[in-house]
Design a protein around this motif. Structure first.
Motif, PDB file in Angstrom:
ATOM      1  N   HIS A  75      30.246  -8.825 -10.041  1.00  0.00           N
ATOM      2  CA  HIS A  75      28.912  -8.232 -10.164  1.00  0.00           C
ATOM      3  C   HIS A  75      28.507  -7.391  -8.952  1.00  0.00           C
ATOM      4  CE1 HIS A  75      29.310 -11.868 -12.594  1.00  0.00           C
ATOM      5  NE2 HIS A  75      28.620 -11.202 -13.504  1.00  0.00           N
TER       6      HIS A  75
ATOM      7  N   ALA B 248      22.958 -10.926  -7.375  1.00  0.00           N
ATOM      8  CA  ALA B 248      24.250 -10.891  -8.052  1.00  0.00           C
ATOM      9  C   ALA B 248      25.204 -11.874  -7.402  1.00  0.00           C
ATOM     10  CB  ALA B 248      24.844  -9.481  -7.996  1.00  0.00           C
TER      11      ALA B 248
ATOM     12  N   PHE C 155      24.405 -11.479 -13.297  1.00  0.00           N
ATOM     13  CA  PHE C 155      25.408 -12.511 -13.024  1.00  0.00           C
ATOM     14  C   PHE C 155      25.694 -13.401 -14.224  1.00  0.00           C
ATOM     15  CE2 PHE C 155      21.569 -14.914 -12.727  1.00  0.00           C
ATOM     16  CZ  PHE C 155      21.902 -16.230 -13.004  1.00  0.00           C
TER      17      PHE C 155
END
Length: 262
Positions: free
Chosen positions: A36, A31, A79
């Motif tokens: 995120h 991430a 992401f």
């Protein structure tokens, strides 16, 4: 009670005491830091209770999170949006798939030289992301606000070569998405992904001169290697990410700079 029964009971109790508690199944996920990894950290305790030990790997670029999932080094990532995922698969020959949407980060244009987009001067230097999907996203935002015209406004992979009208003769510079916030002093306008804008201390709702609306097709998703969509750990992850608890967390923490997409 017979002596043998007592010993048997004691032995059974000891055996049970020596057995380790059931370990949670580990799930590794790549991430980017904001939002995120922050969202993933928030759901980590709930996932642990559901039997999944979330191992969050933080990256600051958009290539390695996909490549390492494709190579089997990491189980999943969180992401990116679908246009970027499609572009990555096409360019790299990978086979990554989305398992579900989580949120939208409205994409914005920022400047340290002007405080109103109408004051953007002729010949201004405009920095956009150098990856196909996010570069197009920036161009589409500029077109929507009347600064340029594109040959095909529906093309989610448009490039600066697809600009059909450029009345202000804007000069486009393509840079890695992660660097755009750092070049604001050097350009007149930069189109920046919200995760990088937030990391740089920018507030998309207050600092962006123009910003996407809720109709954006760029919802961020969880991706895995094809064939792993039904992995029980991944299903538990998605259930936690698409919960009312996460919806409230996003609303409270990001104040509209990040919007739930479920």
């Amino acid at each position: 009670m017979k002596l043998t029964s007592i010993f048997s009971a004691l032995a059974l109790t000891a055996a049970v005491a020596l057995q380790p508690a059931l370990a949670a199944d580990k799930l590794s996920i790549a991430a980017t830091p904001v939002p995120h990894a922050e969202i993933l950290e928030h759901i980590k305790p709930a996932l642990k209770e559901a039997g999944v030990d979330l191992d969050i790997k933080v990256f600051t670029d958009y290539v390695q999170p996909n490549q390492q999932v494709a190579d089997g080094q990491i189980d999943a990532n969180f992401f990116q949006h679908k246009p970027y995922l499609d572009s990555f698969n096409k360019e790299r020959g990978t086979d990554l798939v989305s398992v579900g949407l989580v949120h939208v980060e409205p994409f914005g244009a920022y400047s340290k030289k002007i405080d109103n987009i109408e004051n953007l001067k002729e010949g201004a230097r405009v920095a956009i992301p150098n990856d196909p999907s996010n570069g197009a996203r920036g161009l589409l935002l500029l077109e929507k606000n009347g600064l340029i015209k594109l040959k095909d406004p529906e093309n989610l992979l448009a490039t600066s070569r697809d600009v059909s009208e450029n009345p202000k003769q804007l000069k486009f510079t393509e840079l890695e998405a992660a660097t755009l916030a750092r070049v604001l002093d050097d350009v007149d306008l930069a189109l920046i992904n919200t995760n990088y804008a937030i990391e740089a201390g920018l507030n998309p709702l207050e600092d962006a001169l123009i910003i996407e609306g809720s109709e954006s097709p760029y919802a961020n998703l969880v991706a895995v290697k094809a064939g792993n969509e039904k992995d029980g750990r991944v299903e538990k992850l998605l259930k936690a990410l698409q919960s009312e608890d996460v919806k409230k967390f996003i609303a409270d923490k990001y104040k509209g700079a990040v919007v739930p997409a479920f």
